[in-house]
Design a protein around this motif. Sequence first.
Motif, PDB file in Angstrom:
ATOM      1  N   LYS A  41       0.812  -0.958   0.229  1.00 20.80           N
ATOM      2  CA  LYS A  41       0.210  -0.206   0.064  1.00 20.80           C
ATOM      3  C   LYS A  41       1.187   1.313  -0.214  1.00 20.80           C
ATOM      4  O   LYS A  41       1.651   1.307   1.053  1.00 20.80           O
ATOM      5  N   ALA A  42       0.690   2.314  -0.722  1.00 21.36           N
ATOM      6  CA  ALA A  42       1.918   3.007  -1.083  1.00 21.36           C
ATOM      7  C   ALA A  42       1.249   4.435  -1.669  1.00 21.36           C
ATOM      8  O   ALA A  42       0.375   4.297  -1.600  1.00 21.36           O
ATOM      9  N   CYS A  84       5.048   3.987   2.526  1.00 21.99           N
ATOM     10  CA  CYS A  84       4.210   2.566   2.088  1.00 21.99           C
ATOM     11  C   CYS A  84       3.703   1.241   3.418  1.00 21.99           C
ATOM     12  O   CYS A  84       4.545   1.135   3.995  1.00 21.99           O
TER      13      CYS A  84
END
Length: 132
Positions: A41-42, A84
């Motif tokens: 999840k950036a 992230c």
Amino acid sequence: PPWGPPSTRRTPQAPVAEVIGAGGFGRVFRGTWRGQVVAVKAARGDAGAAGAASLRREARLYARLRHPNVVALRAVCLEPPHLCLVMEFAAGGPLSRALAGRRVPPAVLLDWARQVARGMRYLHQGDAPCNG
């Protein structure tokens, strides 16, 4: 980009593959980390200090959670511009996608409902460390 486990802050590489999701925070990629398939999840590139603070809070929360029905945090990177979270990969994808436009046998639906309920009970009944 460097990724580090929350406890040790080492920086192993986690190559990312395709985009598997997107939201207000940024994009989610399928990647690999320490030989495991993960979801990365950036944060958007313009996340700035507020994005880093938000990611730090989310990482602290996820790092405390341990339940088979809650996606686990594997690592985190708090070094801009690579903000992230590296999360356990849910191979089936989003539940909404699994349910959309297909007939799922009642026994499978019941099993999924039980798994969701177990995870929600953990998060909401005080069992989870974030509630204490």
